[in-house]
Structures are given as C-alpha cells and as structure tokens.
Scaffold this motif. Structure first.
Motif, PDB file in Angstrom:
ATOM      1  N   ASN A 250      41.217  39.461  47.525  1.00  0.00           N
ATOM      2  CA  ASN A 250      42.195  39.418  46.731  1.00  0.00           C
ATOM      3  C   ASN A 250      42.515  40.807  46.259  1.00  0.00           C
ATOM      4  OD1 ASN A 250      42.326  36.634  46.734  1.00  0.00           O
ATOM      5  ND2 ASN A 250      40.771  36.390  45.131  1.00  0.00           N
ATOM      6  N   GLU A 251      43.385  40.878  45.345  1.00  0.00           N
ATOM      7  CA  GLU A 251      43.852  42.221  44.732  1.00  0.00           C
ATOM      8  C   GLU A 251      42.601  42.780  43.983  1.00  0.00           C
ATOM      9  OE1 GLU A 251      47.286  42.636  42.254  1.00  0.00           O
ATOM     10  OE2 GLU A 251      48.359  42.028  43.805  1.00  0.00           O
ATOM     11  N   ASP A 252      41.782  41.982  43.227  1.00  0.00           N
ATOM     12  CA  ASP A 252      40.655  42.499  42.402  1.00  0.00           C
ATOM     13  C   ASP A 252      39.262  42.428  43.073  1.00  0.00           C
ATOM     14  OD1 ASP A 252      42.357  42.773  40.278  1.00  0.00           O
ATOM     15  OD2 ASP A 252      42.491  40.805  39.534  1.00  0.00           O
ATOM     16  N   VAL A 253      38.690  43.553  43.344  1.00  0.00           N
ATOM     17  CA  VAL A 253      37.355  43.711  44.104  1.00  0.00           C
ATOM     18  C   VAL A 253      36.370  44.141  43.224  1.00  0.00           C
ATOM     19  CG1 VAL A 253      38.510  43.505  46.453  1.00  0.00           C
ATOM     20  CG2 VAL A 253      38.053  45.724  45.366  1.00  0.00           C
TER      21      VAL A 253
ATOM     22  N   ALA B 184      51.267  41.494  51.002  1.00  0.00           N
ATOM     23  CA  ALA B 184      50.493  42.238  51.819  1.00  0.00           C
ATOM     24  C   ALA B 184      49.246  41.643  52.038  1.00  0.00           C
ATOM     25  CB  ALA B 184      50.384  43.707  51.021  1.00  0.00           C
ATOM     26  N   GLU B 185      48.663  41.856  53.003  1.00  0.00           N
ATOM     27  CA  GLU B 185      47.423  41.317  53.485  1.00  0.00           C
ATOM     28  C   GLU B 185      46.143  42.609  53.139  1.00  0.00           C
ATOM     29  OE1 GLU B 185      44.893  39.481  57.185  1.00  0.00           O
ATOM     30  OE2 GLU B 185      46.907  40.346  57.472  1.00  0.00           O
ATOM     31  N   ARG B 186      45.235  41.973  52.487  1.00  0.00           N
ATOM     32  CA  ARG B 186      44.146  42.840  51.991  1.00  0.00           C
ATOM     33  C   ARG B 186      42.605  42.375  52.684  1.00  0.00           C
ATOM     34  NH1 ARG B 186      47.914  42.133  48.168  1.00  0.00           N
ATOM     35  NH2 ARG B 186      48.442  43.891  47.004  1.00  0.00           N
ATOM     36  N   THR B 187      42.025  43.246  53.372  1.00  0.00           N
ATOM     37  CA  THR B 187      40.934  42.872  54.202  1.00  0.00           C
ATOM     38  C   THR B 187      39.837  43.814  53.822  1.00  0.00           C
ATOM     39  OG1 THR B 187      41.870  43.666  56.271  1.00  0.00           O
ATOM     40  CG2 THR B 187      42.243  41.377  55.691  1.00  0.00           C
ATOM     41  N   VAL B 188      38.554  43.460  54.230  1.00  0.00           N
ATOM     42  CA  VAL B 188      37.463  44.092  54.387  1.00  0.00           C
ATOM     43  C   VAL B 188      36.975  43.951  55.854  1.00  0.00           C
ATOM     44  CG1 VAL B 188      35.193  44.872  53.521  1.00  0.00           C
ATOM     45  CG2 VAL B 188      36.969  44.166  51.944  1.00  0.00           C
ATOM     46  N   GLU B 189      36.866  45.128  56.607  1.00  0.00           N
ATOM     47  CA  GLU B 189      36.812  45.010  58.089  1.00  0.00           C
ATOM     48  C   GLU B 189      35.342  45.852  58.300  1.00  0.00           C
ATOM     49  OE1 GLU B 189      40.369  45.038  60.424  1.00  0.00           O
ATOM     50  OE2 GLU B 189      41.303  44.573  58.950  1.00  0.00           O
ATOM     51  N   PRO B 190      34.450  45.315  58.505  1.00  0.00           N
ATOM     52  CA  PRO B 190      33.183  46.297  58.588  1.00  0.00           C
ATOM     53  C   PRO B 190      33.196  46.863  60.059  1.00  0.00           C
ATOM     54  CG  PRO B 190      32.703  43.986  58.583  1.00  0.00           C
ATOM     55  CD  PRO B 190      33.935  44.034  58.181  1.00  0.00           C
TER      56      PRO B 190
ATOM     57  N   ARG C  82      34.587  48.046  39.414  1.00  0.00           N
ATOM     58  CA  ARG C  82      35.665  46.796  39.786  1.00  0.00           C
ATOM     59  C   ARG C  82      37.334  47.753  40.033  1.00  0.00           C
ATOM     60  NH1 ARG C  82      32.768  44.234  36.011  1.00  0.00           N
ATOM     61  NH2 ARG C  82      32.289  42.013  36.379  1.00  0.00           N
ATOM     62  N   ALA C  83      38.006  47.195  40.950  1.00  0.00           N
ATOM     63  CA  ALA C  83      39.179  48.046  41.479  1.00  0.00           C
ATOM     64  C   ALA C  83      39.848  47.108  41.774  1.00  0.00           C
ATOM     65  CB  ALA C  83      38.843  48.997  42.558  1.00  0.00           C
ATOM     66  N   THR C  84      41.327  47.496  41.520  1.00  0.00           N
ATOM     67  CA  THR C  84      42.475  46.467  41.943  1.00  0.00           C
ATOM     68  C   THR C  84      43.422  47.004  43.074  1.00  0.00           C
ATOM     69  OG1 THR C  84      42.599  45.846  39.677  1.00  0.00           O
ATOM     70  CG2 THR C  84      44.698  45.493  40.853  1.00  0.00           C
ATOM     71  N   LEU C  85      43.320  46.216  44.207  1.00  0.00           N
ATOM     72  CA  LEU C  85      44.374  46.747  45.549  1.00  0.00           C
ATOM     73  C   LEU C  85      45.678  46.537  45.121  1.00  0.00           C
ATOM     74  CD1 LEU C  85      41.780  45.914  48.101  1.00  0.00           C
ATOM     75  CD2 LEU C  85      41.849  48.152  46.834  1.00  0.00           C
ATOM     76  N   GLU C  86      46.430  47.042  44.087  1.00  0.00           N
ATOM     77  CA  GLU C  86      47.952  46.799  44.005  1.00  0.00           C
ATOM     78  C   GLU C  86      48.769  46.978  45.010  1.00  0.00           C
ATOM     79  OE1 GLU C  86      48.893  47.597  39.426  1.00  0.00           O
ATOM     80  OE2 GLU C  86      47.665  49.239  40.061  1.00  0.00           O
ATOM     81  N   GLY C  87      49.992  46.275  44.965  1.00  0.00           N
ATOM     82  CA  GLY C  87      50.731  46.625  45.969  1.00  0.00           C
ATOM     83  C   GLY C  87      51.854  45.271  46.156  1.00  0.00           C
TER      84      GLY C  87
ATOM     85  N   THR D  64      25.458  56.038  53.400  1.00  0.00           N
ATOM     86  CA  THR D  64      25.264  55.043  52.242  1.00  0.00           C
ATOM     87  C   THR D  64      26.254  53.821  52.564  1.00  0.00           C
ATOM     88  OG1 THR D  64      24.707  56.522  50.592  1.00  0.00           O
ATOM     89  CG2 THR D  64      25.435  54.457  49.643  1.00  0.00           C
ATOM     90  N   GLU D  65      26.039  52.861  52.559  1.00  0.00           N
ATOM     91  CA  GLU D  65      26.851  51.420  52.730  1.00  0.00           C
ATOM     92  C   GLU D  65      27.267  50.965  51.416  1.00  0.00           C
ATOM     93  OE1 GLU D  65      26.941  48.641  56.315  1.00  0.00           O
ATOM     94  OE2 GLU D  65      25.520  47.718  54.828  1.00  0.00           O
ATOM     95  N   ILE D  66      28.467  50.373  51.160  1.00  0.00           N
ATOM     96  CA  ILE D  66      28.856  49.914  49.865  1.00  0.00           C
ATOM     97  C   ILE D  66      29.437  48.454  50.509  1.00  0.00           C
ATOM     98  CG2 ILE D  66      29.580  52.096  48.783  1.00  0.00           C
ATOM     99  CD1 ILE D  66      32.512  51.408  49.531  1.00  0.00           C
ATOM    100  N   ARG D  67      29.235  47.537  49.594  1.00  0.00           N
ATOM    101  CA  ARG D  67      29.931  46.027  49.745  1.00  0.00           C
ATOM    102  C   ARG D  67      31.154  46.015  48.896  1.00  0.00           C
ATOM    103  NH1 ARG D  67      28.679  41.871  52.757  1.00  0.00           N
ATOM    104  NH2 ARG D  67      29.568  39.885  52.174  1.00  0.00           N
ATOM    105  N   VAL D  68      31.955  45.578  49.455  1.00  0.00           N
ATOM    106  CA  VAL D  68      33.380  45.329  48.940  1.00  0.00           C
ATOM    107  C   VAL D  68      33.605  43.626  48.840  1.00  0.00           C
ATOM    108  CG1 VAL D  68      36.018  45.781  48.682  1.00  0.00           C
ATOM    109  CG2 VAL D  68      34.328  47.501  49.252  1.00  0.00           C
ATOM    110  N   GLU D  69      33.814  43.133  47.841  1.00  0.00           N
ATOM    111  CA  GLU D  69      34.242  41.564  47.787  1.00  0.00           C
ATOM    112  C   GLU D  69      34.721  41.188  46.686  1.00  0.00           C
ATOM    113  OE1 GLU D  69      30.174  39.707  47.566  1.00  0.00           O
ATOM    114  OE2 GLU D  69      29.492  41.156  46.115  1.00  0.00           O
ATOM    115  N   ASN D  70      35.279  40.046  46.726  1.00  0.00           N
ATOM    116  CA  ASN D  70      36.222  39.521  45.449  1.00  0.00           C
ATOM    117  C   ASN D  70      35.501  39.440  44.043  1.00  0.00           C
ATOM    118  OD1 ASN D  70      38.544  38.934  46.780  1.00  0.00           O
ATOM    119  ND2 ASN D  70      37.940  37.140  47.787  1.00  0.00           N
ATOM    120  N   ASP D  71      36.249  40.086  43.069  1.00  0.00           N
ATOM    121  CA  ASP D  71      35.446  40.310  41.896  1.00  0.00           C
ATOM    122  C   ASP D  71      35.751  38.665  41.057  1.00  0.00           C
ATOM    123  OD1 ASP D  71      34.652  41.039  39.451  1.00  0.00           O
ATOM    124  OD2 ASP D  71      36.471  42.024  38.601  1.00  0.00           O
TER     125      ASP D  71
END
Length: 570
Positions: A167-170, A78-84, A69-74, A563-570
């Motif tokens: 969101n901030e938490d992913v 701000a806009e937070r996106t996952v763009e494959p 789990r990670a938090t995208l603080e700031g 290696t592919e990782i997937r990032v999504e809302n926690d």
C-alpha cells in the motif's frame, strides 16, 4: 426572399458547426493538458515520496534507526511493489594483465527494488538511489550508495527484500546485520595490484552508467543488449623515477654487457644532464649507474662509468671496467686478468621494478576508443585498422594542433620520416602491433612530451633514429607490455640513435648493438653488445614517469559492505 432565408439558415448552421468543433477541440485538448498536468503533478509527488523513502531507508540501513515508516504517495491507481529479484551488482578483482581473469569475487548480490509504476512512468528505489524511466530512457533522481574520492571507494550497498504489492504506507526495517565485504578476514587495504570491476544490471543501467562516469571521471562500458553498466578502477602504478641508465627489472633477469675488442665495439655506459638545456656533448659525466634485480655479467671491452647494483651476482671478465663501486647481493666474481673496479660491497638486494603492463593496457584500450585519428590526413583507416599514410610522400606529421590522442595498429616504416609536432603539449600514441623502423626516423619537435604505448615489439635497424632536440630524453617515452621485446641492432658505420626512455617491464627483452641511446631503459633480460652505448640522462631522476590520467580512475582503499532492508505494509 426564399434564397436569402436559406442563406441565413445555412450560415447559422455553419457557424454552429464551427463553434461546436472548436468547443470540442478545446475540451479534448484541454482534457489532455489537464491529464498531462495531473500526471506530471502525481509523478512529481511520487518522486518526492520515493526520495523521502530513500532518506528513511538510509537511516535504517546504517543503524541510526531500528525502523521507519514511509508513504509512497502518487496516483491512487499506480501500482506499488517490492521486488527483491530486480537487478544485481557484481564486484570483482580482475587480473592486472588479463581483465577476463577473475582473481577474486568480492560481491555478487541481487539489488531488489521498491517500485512505483503509473502507465509508462516507473520510479524505483534501488541500490540506495532513486531512479526514473518513462519509456524513452532513464535518469537518476537521487544518487546511490557509491562514494569515490581520491583513490578510495566506499560502497555501503543497501539491498531490498519484501513480498510483492504494498500500500501507500510502508514500514522499513533492517533484515539482519550488515556484512563487511572489504576489508575482511581475507582481504586488507591498501590494494597492491589488480583491477576493481563494478558491474550493475538494471532497467536503469544507462542512468547507473552516467552516474559512474560523473562520480569517478572514468570511462564506463554500457552493454545495451544485457542492460549492464560497468566501471573499472585500477590500482595506481607505483613507479619510481628512472634512476639508472639500465634497470633490469626482475630477479630472474640477467643484464649482460659484452663489448668487442676495439673502441668502436665497446659496450659503454656513462651519463649527461639535459635539465639545464645542455646536450650530451656539453654535459657528459660519469654517473651512469646500472641496476639489476638479478645478475650482472660484464665481459670483453665493456665499461660502466659509475656504480653497479645487483640483486644477484656481479661477474667481471676480459677487460670489463666499473669505474666506481660494484654492489652485489649473492656473489662477486672477477675472472678477467684486465678487469677493473673501483670497489665492491655486499648489499641486501635490489628491489624489482613495478610492471607497467596494466597501465599500458589501459592506455591502449582508452586510445582505441577515443582518439583524434580523423582530424589528420596523416592517418588512414582500412578494414577498421589505422596506419600512417605515406601515400605519395616519405614524411608524415602528427601535430598536437590536430589533437593529442592517436591510435595505430602498427608502424612499419622503411626509409620514412615521422614528425611529431608537440606544440609544447603532451601527445599520446598507442600502437597495438609494435613499431619497426628500418632506415627511418621518428623526430619530435617542440618542448612537449610524446608517450608511445606498445603491445608488441620495438625494432630499430639500418641507421634508424628516434630524436628529440638537445637529447632531452624526457620528451620521448616508449612503454611496453610483457609482449614487448626491444631490438636496436645497427651495423658498424651505420649506427642507430635513440633519445628517450624505454620502459618495458615484465618478461620483455632488450638487445642493442652499434647504437647510441640517450636517456634510460627499464626492461627484463638485457644484452648490450658491440658498440652499444647507453648515455643516462640525469634529468630523469626527477621526471614524471607516468602521466596523470583522470580518465583512468585509481583505487587504493576499498570499503564495501552490504545491508538488506525489508519493506512491508505498515
């Protein structure tokens, strides 16, 4: 009294106005400063958070954790996106002689990115690294997964998958197993030939390029229009020392010595040793070995003071003479009644010489882009092409004091002198369209080394000379591509002289007559005719064949995976 009262009122109004303007300015400027400070703090927080995300993503990608789990603080806004689909990396093996020819496509993948955007500031995780841009350029925050050390490239690439805004938490998880790209069932180490080209397309391409340059020490190509950065790694040119007077490089090549009847027309090979400071006349010996991957054909008044080693057939005709042993692979024929040899023995073959064309092409490209031409009046440029400047003079000097890297389109000299003052250093000169010397001289001064790189022919005629003090052949190297043919053909009474090494493998031809060469030759088909004398310098047995070049990164071992990782809302 009335006027004095008006003055007091006006003064008060003016003072109040100044205070108001000043206060307003302070409030405005202060607000801007506070805003800038707040933005700097939030972007710094976002950088730190993305770096933490990078660390956790690495744990997942490399199998140390199933998920993180990670938090995208700031900034909250701000806009937070996952763009494959953001960015890509391409890894290919290119042909050594023609970089445009792709021999193998190893990897062509979309990188993807986790992106934080706040106004003009963009901070992104991409390719295992963290990058930042603010509208005026890009820079690296933390390095990507790209490790180069010695001659080994390790690239455990991490790509990103996900669905739009987060969101901030992913939550970070591995999106399937890692894939081994190299080595694999198809490809193995060590690399034997080719160029490894790594190309990245990204909005952070300039920062990627700087990273490639700093990590490898190599020259990176930046394409601003297409937003790409490209680094080329070449397989090391494995070349043995120059161990013979004449070395015919390929199995299909033929080495011929065909001297005339009189002594001044004899085709002749012997040796000397310049390593102790002696010249040919004081150190000459009979160790002039000749080596050919193909056939050796000796006829007329030709003589080799030493051994001959052939990967094919040795044929002796006329009064040909080998003073020591003839080592042959497929046959040994004596056709001349006066032919002589010290002994003969069958061997299993002669190894072909390595082609230096890729190395020479790299040097040509490097010196074309980065040279010291503008430091000297001895070179002039016309319509983008560079030539030696013989205007008003018959002699020019290239001095290491002005630099040791030069690029010329052609050297075409008739009754001219070219002095290369090494100042004890190494001087490199690339010539894209060959060298032609007619009654002209190239003279090396000092104890340094001169290295020429040619992509076309080398021609000496009418008494032309290439000289190095004391016949120290290590002081002059002329390397050629497969496009290079060598012609050193003088006349009786107007002989040529060449001190140095000619190294032109591949399909090159070497033709000489009425000349003395002090050093050694590696080429393709070879024809030593009337009056052609080759004096092998035994000092070349321990000489460094190719220069050490930090600007051309080498690669022998590749370790590439994705290696592919997937990032999504926690």
């Amino acid at each position: 009294m009335t006027r004095r009262g008006q003055s007091e009122v006006l003064g008060f109004i003016l003072l109040l106005g100044l205070v108001t303007v000043g206060t307003t300015g302070i409030v405005v400027l202060g607000s801007e400063a506070v805003s800038e400070t707040r933005e700097s703090i939030t972007s710094g927080t976002a950088e730190h958070a993305m770096t933490q995300f990078d660390s956790k993503a690495s744990l997942v990608a490399h199998g140390d954790s199933d998920s993180q789990r990670a938090t995208l603080e700031g900034a909250a806004s701000a806009e937070r996106t996952v763009e494959p689909d953001r960015g890509w990396m391409n890894v290919t093996i290119r042909n050594e002689s023609d970089e445009d020819q792709i021999d193998a496509q190893l990897m062509n993948v979309t990188l993807g990115a986790v992106v934080y955007e706040d106004g003009d500031t963009t901070i992104a995780y991409q390719g295992g690294g963290v990058w930042r841009s603010d509208g005026s350029g890009s820079h690296m925050v933390s390095p990507p997964e790209f490790h180069y050390r010695g001659t080994t490239l390790t690239l455990p690439l991490v790509t990103v998958d996900g669905d739009g805004s987060v969101n901030e938490d992913v939550r970070i998880s591995q999106n399937g197993p890692s894939e081994d790209v190299y080595p694999s069932d198809t490809y193995s180490n060590p690399l034997e030939d080719g160029k490894i080209v790594v190309e990245v397309h990204s909005e952070f391409y300039a920062a990627w390029g700087r990273f490639f340059s700093e990590r490898t020490g190599g020259e990176v190509k930046i394409d601003h229009e297409n937003e790409t950065a490209t680094i080329t790694l070449v397989t090391p040119a494995e070349t043995e020392p120059v161990g013979a007077a004449l070395s015919s490089s390929a199995a299909g090549d033929e080495l011929e010595l065909s001297g005339g009847g009189s002594e001044d027309k004899q085709a002749y090979v012997d040796s000397y040793n310049s390593s102790g400071g002696g010249n040919y006349s004081t150190t000459k010996t009979g160790n002039g070995t000749v080596r050919a991957a193909g056939d050796v054909d000796m006829s007329g008044n030709s003589k080799i003071l030493g051994n001959v080693r052939s990967g094919g057939t040795i044929s002796l005709g006329g009064s040909a003479n080998i003073t020591r042993t003839a080592y042959w692979t497929t046959g040994f024929n004596v056709n001349g009644n006066k032919a002589e040899y010290g002994g003969e023995e069958q061997i299993s073959g002669v190894e072909e010489a390595n082609d230096v064309t890729p190395f020479v092409n790299n040097r040509l490209d490097s010196l074309a882009e980065d040279n010291n031409n503008t430091n000297t009046d001895a070179i002039y440029t016309s319509s983008g092409d560079s030539y030696l400047n013989f205007s008003g003079t018959d002699s020019v000097t290239l001095s290491a004091a002005d630099g040791n890297r030069y690029y010329l389109n052609k050297i075409d000299a008739d009754n001219k002198e070219i002095v290369i003052d090494t100042k004890g250093e190494e001087v490199e000169i690339a010539v894209s369209n060959g060298i032609s010397l007619d009654s002209s001289t190239i003279r090396v001064e000092g104890s340094g080394v001169v290295r020429f790189y040619l992509d076309n022919d080398l021609s000496l005629s009418s008494g032309a000379k290439v000289t190095v003090p004391d016949e120290r052949s290590e002081g002059m190297w002329m390397y050629g591509t497969t496009n290079m043919d060598v012609s050193m053909e003088g006349d009786s009474g107007n002989e040529l002289r060449f001190v140095g090494v000619v190294y032109a493998t591949g399909q090159s031809n070497f033709d000489v007559k009425h000349m003395d060469l002090y050093g050694g030759v590696i080429a393709g088909d070879m024809d030593v005719g009337n009056g052609g004398s080759i004096h092998y310098d035994e000092a070349l047995e321990t000489a460094q064949t190719l220069p050490t070049d930090a600007a051309v990164p080498r690669v022998t071992y590749l370790h590439i995976s994705t290696t592919e990782i997937r990032v999504e809302n926690d």
